[in-house]
Write a protein that holds these residues in place. Structure first.
Motif, mmCIF file in Angstrom:
data_model
loop_
_atom_site.group_PDB
_atom_site.id
_atom_site.type_symbol
_atom_site.label_atom_id
_atom_site.label_comp_id
_atom_site.label_asym_id
_atom_site.label_seq_id
_atom_site.Cartn_x
_atom_site.Cartn_y
_atom_site.Cartn_z
ATOM 1 N N HIS A 1 -51.603 113.506 159.092
ATOM 2 C CA HIS A 1 -50.754 112.749 158.177
ATOM 3 C C HIS A 1 -49.467 112.353 158.899
ATOM 4 O O HIS A 1 -49.170 112.851 159.978
ATOM 5 N N ALA A 2 -48.707 111.478 158.277
ATOM 6 C CA ALA A 2 -47.311 111.264 158.659
ATOM 7 C C ALA A 2 -46.476 112.146 157.738
ATOM 8 O O ALA A 2 -46.638 112.101 156.517
ATOM 9 N N VAL A 3 -45.612 112.976 158.323
ATOM 10 C CA VAL A 3 -44.799 113.904 157.544
ATOM 11 C C VAL A 3 -43.336 113.725 157.940
ATOM 12 O O VAL A 3 -42.985 113.867 159.112
ATOM 13 N N VAL A 4 -42.499 113.389 156.963
ATOM 14 C CA VAL A 4 -41.064 113.256 157.185
ATOM 15 C C VAL A 4 -40.371 114.383 156.436
ATOM 16 O O VAL A 4 -40.522 114.517 155.220
ATOM 17 N N VAL A 5 -39.619 115.206 157.165
ATOM 18 C CA VAL A 5 -38.953 116.377 156.589
ATOM 19 C C VAL A 5 -37.443 116.178 156.655
ATOM 20 O O VAL A 5 -36.876 116.043 157.749
ATOM 21 N N VAL A 6 -36.788 116.149 155.505
ATOM 22 C CA VAL A 6 -35.333 116.135 155.447
ATOM 23 C C VAL A 6 -34.871 117.582 155.366
ATOM 24 O O VAL A 6 -35.312 118.329 154.485
ATOM 25 N N GLU A 7 -33.988 117.987 156.272
ATOM 26 C CA GLU A 7 -33.653 119.416 156.347
ATOM 27 C C GLU A 7 -32.248 119.618 156.906
ATOM 28 O O GLU A 7 -31.759 118.824 157.713
ATOM 29 N N HIS A 8 -31.594 120.699 156.448
ATOM 30 C CA HIS A 8 -30.282 121.106 156.969
ATOM 31 C C HIS A 8 -30.382 122.315 157.890
ATOM 32 O O HIS A 8 -29.498 122.541 158.713
ATOM 33 N N ASP A 9 -31.441 123.096 157.745
ATOM 34 C CA ASP A 9 -31.617 124.332 158.507
ATOM 35 C C ASP A 9 -32.079 123.992 159.928
ATOM 36 O O ASP A 9 -33.243 123.649 160.145
ATOM 37 N N MET A 10 -31.167 124.115 160.905
ATOM 38 C CA MET A 10 -31.498 123.719 162.272
ATOM 39 C C MET A 10 -32.516 124.666 162.910
ATOM 40 O O MET A 10 -33.300 124.247 163.769
ATOM 41 N N ASP A 11 -32.525 125.930 162.510
ATOM 42 C CA ASP A 11 -33.542 126.852 163.034
ATOM 43 C C ASP A 11 -34.930 126.410 162.570
ATOM 44 O O ASP A 11 -35.904 126.483 163.326
ATOM 45 N N PHE A 12 -35.008 125.950 161.321
ATOM 46 C CA PHE A 12 -36.281 125.461 160.792
ATOM 47 C C PHE A 12 -36.699 124.194 161.531
ATOM 48 O O PHE A 12 -37.865 124.031 161.903
ATOM 49 N N VAL A 13 -35.760 123.287 161.755
ATOM 50 C CA VAL A 13 -36.056 122.048 162.483
ATOM 51 C C VAL A 13 -36.539 122.360 163.889
ATOM 52 O O VAL A 13 -37.486 121.741 164.392
ATOM 53 N N ARG A 14 -35.908 123.343 164.517
ATOM 54 C CA ARG A 14 -36.344 123.712 165.875
ATOM 55 C C ARG A 14 -37.772 124.229 165.862
ATOM 56 O O ARG A 14 -38.556 123.953 166.770
ATOM 57 N N ARG A 15 -38.125 124.983 164.826
ATOM 58 C CA ARG A 15 -39.496 125.496 164.752
ATOM 59 C C ARG A 15 -40.498 124.361 164.545
ATOM 60 O O ARG A 15 -41.640 124.451 164.995
ATOM 61 N N LEU A 16 -40.073 123.282 163.883
ATOM 62 C CA LEU A 16 -40.973 122.137 163.705
ATOM 63 C C LEU A 16 -41.323 121.495 165.040
ATOM 64 O O LEU A 16 -42.398 120.916 165.203
#
Length: 246
Positions: free
Chosen positions: A197-212
């Motif tokens: 799929h195409a998945v767009v994640v809006v997020e503030h948690d930079m640790d979570f973004v790094r895990r992505l």
């Protein structure tokens, strides 16, 4: 990877405030993208435009699946075209079981006539089992959704989106309020989904973004400020100035 969604030169103002300013953005299929930025950067308005909730003053929003402009389509038609959105707070039917929530969400004909003759087919049961396995709730199908943990409700809502067979999933702050274990499960789930799929994640948690571990788009004042890996954008002096005020 082909382009699935193209936003080109989009602007929108509310009472004189320009929330989106000449925004251009594209996502392919399959792809995982994180969208970050300070409060007021335009992240929510961007999702509102893509899903038809807000009409821009100018610009183009093209859906490659049909080579059609999303701006001429209603919210319901956009959803049927294959765009699903998950809000920050999970919206599940808490007085129904996990199984019933997934059954209701299945992509099937709608309307009074269809509802009168609605039957759960073996294919429906197979699809529900597949989705439950994907989101990690196979052992919870008979539980009432209201007693699930916050993280499990988030996964269930993602499962309800999957039941609608979307091509693009817009996911708003999925890590908010989760335990570390739940955040890790959610990141792994989104990474798996982004393989098809195409998945767009809006997020503030930079640790979570790094895990992505995906491409990151930084929005500021309604425009793309920087784009690339998380390390690349966080080393960008313009991003540092926006986030740290120097």
């Amino acid at each position: 990877m082909s382009t699935l969604l193209e936003v080109n030169g989009v602007s929108v103002s509310f009472d004189g405030f320009r929330a989106i300013n000449n925004l251009s953005f594209a996502i392919g299929l399959p792809e995982l993208r994180a969208v970050i930025g300070p409060n007021g950067a335009g992240k929510t308005t961007f999702m509102d435009i893509v899903t038809g909730k807000t009409k821009p003053d100018e610009g183009i929003v093209r859906w490659a699946e049909s080579a059609q402009s999303l701006l001429s389509m209603t919210e319901a038609k956009i959803a049927r075209a294959g765009i699903g959105r998950k809000f920050q707070r999970p919206t599940v039917f808490e007085d129904q079981t996990v199984w019933d929530n997934l059954r209701v969400a299945l992509s099937k004909p709608r309307g009074p006539f269809a509802a009168m003759f609605d039957r759960v087919t073996p294919e429906d049961r197979k699809r529900i089992d597949e989705i439950a396995g994907e989101i990690g709730l196979s052992g919870h199908l008979s539980r009432m959704a209201g007693i699930l943990s916050h993280g499990q409700k988030q996964w269930l809502e993602i499962g309800m989106l999957l039941a609608q067979d979307p091509k693009l999933l817009l996911v708003d702050e999925p890590a908010a309020g989760m335990t570390t274990e739940e955040r890790n499960h959610t990141a792994d789930l989104l990474k798996r989904l982004a393989k098809s799929h195409a998945v767009v994640v809006v997020e503030h948690d930079m640790d979570f973004v790094r895990r992505l571990d995906c491409r990151v788009t930084v929005l500021h004042e309604g425009s793309v400020l920087s784009e690339g890996s998380l390390d690349h954008v966080m080393a960008d002096e313009r991003v540092i100035e926006v986030y740290l005020g120097r």
